[in-house]
Structures are given as structure tokens and as C-alpha cells.
Design an enzyme around this catalytic site. Structure first.
Site, PDB file in Angstrom:
ATOM      1  CB  CYS A 136      -2.961  -3.718   6.359  1.00  0.00           C
ATOM      2  SG  CYS A 136      -4.457  -3.114   5.932  1.00  0.00           S
TER       3      CYS A 136
ATOM      4  CG  HIS B 240      -3.878  -6.776   2.166  1.00  0.00           C
ATOM      5  ND1 HIS B 240      -1.961  -7.133   1.759  1.00  0.00           N
ATOM      6  CD2 HIS B 240      -3.788  -6.117   2.709  1.00  0.00           C
ATOM      7  CE1 HIS B 240      -1.858  -6.054   2.405  1.00  0.00           C
ATOM      8  NE2 HIS B 240      -2.086  -5.075   3.459  1.00  0.00           N
TER       9      HIS B 240
END
Length: 271
Positions: free
Chosen positions: A247, A231
Site C-alpha cells: 500500500c 491510505h
């Protein structure tokens, strides 16, 4: 501030793979650690299709479940891009003709299930699963198994803290990224793009790409299952650093190009 994905249901329609169906809108957690909630998950059954009667003994293979007895994928190499979609829920076996360990549903997070094929044997396909433990795989076969090929390959090199996107073997982009901190590392191995999520709040990222991988150190995050994702991030100073909960944060240009990557596309995460 570290981040992990928190999952919540709200389906939309978007193009990710031809042919393709609905994808999910979700929020991306931004800050809370273990036990604190950024957003609440819809629960273990969110975004999954119903299992056929008599399958209660095995779980559905989703990001919310753990599949016991699934063979671990030890591969580190790229595949030929073959991805498959079950038109109906399919049994997942530990080997061709072996023991059933899970059911592969037709949907993941409100969108279609597409998983990469990492090995073939006759009419059997060994595919990566989106479930815990990391690198879980299983064998599937059956009528209505749709096949497609993605020309893309995503590689994340943790040592260099860089992400490389290739299309048909050609490098189309390479960017510095933020990866998991020492206490919450980004898991390594082969995984894949499981879904495309468009958060209601566009910061820190207007698009989130959950992978078929989970944190090795966090059982949950933000009320969700600790799913690792690609992301964006609004503060460019984090790129090139190990600061996340697992992440991979990417620059805006990388996120725009990654938005074209079909579901099921292989992601190689190297040490």
C-alpha cells in the site's frame, strides 16, 4: 509496521462522482503478514452484483477475482479522464467483438463501478479492470454505459517516494509517501481508484482508497485479496520510506485532498 488492506462489507452513502451511489465502510489491516488475519473478508462475492444467467463460465471483474485471457495494459501515459459506469452487468471481451473473459458488474465493494477508459475503437472502450492479474484490461460496449470525466490524475513515483495530485493538469499537491518494502513492493503501471472505504476504527486511517491493483508477492492479506490502497498513517516518520506490504501511506493533507477524487480516476505508479 507494514500494512495491507483487509476488506469487510458495510455500505454507506457518500459523494465520490457525480452521479454517484453508495460506498463501503471497511477496516484497514495494520501489521499481520501472510496467513495472519487483521479482519476477515466477506468472501469472493462481497460487494458484487449478480451475473446474468448463463455467465457462470466467466468471473465477475472484481478485486476478489482473477480474469484469465484479459489483455495486459502496457500504457504508462495519462488519459483524457474518461470514466465509465455499467448501468447493468456487461460482457468484457479480450478484443472488440472477441472472446468473453469476464462480466463487469455494476458495483465494487458496495459502491458503483467506475473504471477508466484507456483506449477506444468505434463504440468499444478498453477499460482497466480491478481484478488480478495486475494491469488487466478488457473491451466493453453496450446500452446504458454511462460516461463521465474526472479532472484528477494521481501519480506515485516509487523512486522519489512521492505522490502528486493534479487537477485539470495543475499540480494541487505533492507529498512524501511510504511505499512497499523490497520484499513486498508496490506494483507499477496504470491503475485507478476503485472505492472509498471509511473504517470503523479511524486509526491508522479514517479513509482508505482501494486501487484496481494487488500485491505481486502476497496472494492474500488480512483475510482479503491483497488489494493495494492509498491510505493515511498515524506515524509521520514512515513517509519517504519503503516499509509497507504494498500500500501507499500518505500524509493527512494528501488524504483530505484525495478524498475529493472521483471513483475511476487514473493512478499512475512509476518506478
Amino acid at each position: 509496521m507494514a500494512t495491507m488492506i483487509a476488506l469487510r462489507r458495510r455500505a454507506i452513502t457518500a459523494g465520490a462522482l457525480v452521479p454517484v451511489a453508495a460506498l463501503l465502510l471497511s477496516g484497514c489491516g495494520g501489521g499481520p503478514g501472510r496467513g495472519e488475519a487483521a479482519e476477515r473478508s466477506a468472501g469472493p462475492s462481497a460487494g458484487t452484483s449478480a451475473k446474468p444467467a448463463g455467465d457462470a463460465a466467466v468471473p465477475e471483474a472484481t478485486t476478489f477475482t482473477t480474469v484469465q485471457g484479459a489483455p495486459a495494459d502496457r500504457g504508462r501515459e495519462a488519459t483524457d479522464g474518461l470514466v465509465v459506469h455499467p448501468a447493468k452487468p456487461l460482457p468484457v471481451l479480450d478484443r472488440p467483438g472477441g472472446t468473453r473473459v469476464a462480466t463487469l458488474p455494476t458495483e465494487q465493494l458496495g459502491g458503483p463501478t467506475w473504471v477508466p477508459v484507456v483506449e477506444s475503437s468505434g463504440g468499444w472502450r478498453r477499460v482497466l479492470l480491478p481484478s488480478r492479474p495486475n494491469r488487466a484490461s478488457g473491451w466493453i460496449t453496450g446500452d446504458g454505459l454511462r460516461e463521465a470525466r474526472t479532472p484528477y490524475l494521481v501519480t506515485v513515483d516509487l523512486g522519489d517516494r512521492r505522490l502528486t495530485l493534479r487537477e485539470s493538469g495543475r499540480t494541487v499537491g505533492r507529498w512524501p509517501v511510504a511505499i512497499g518494502a523490497a520484499a513486498t513492493p508496490t506494483p507499477t503501471g496504470r491503475t485507478f481508484v476503485m472505492a472509498q472505504l471509511a473504517p470503523e476504527k479511524k486509526k491508522p486511517s479514517p479513509l482508505v482508497l482501494p486501487l484496481g491493483a494487488h500485491s505481486d508477492t502476497l496472494d492474500t492479506f488480512g483475510g482479503g485479496p491483497g488489494t493495494v490502497a492509498l491510505h493515511g498513517w498515524s506515524d509521520a516518520s514512515v513517509f519517504g520510506k519503503a516499509v509497507t506490504h504494498g500500500c501507499v501511506r500518505v500524509p493527512d493533507e494528501a488524504l483530505r485532498k484525495l478524498s475529493r477524487v472521483p471513483l475511476g480516476t487514473l493512478v499512475l505508479i512509476n518506478d
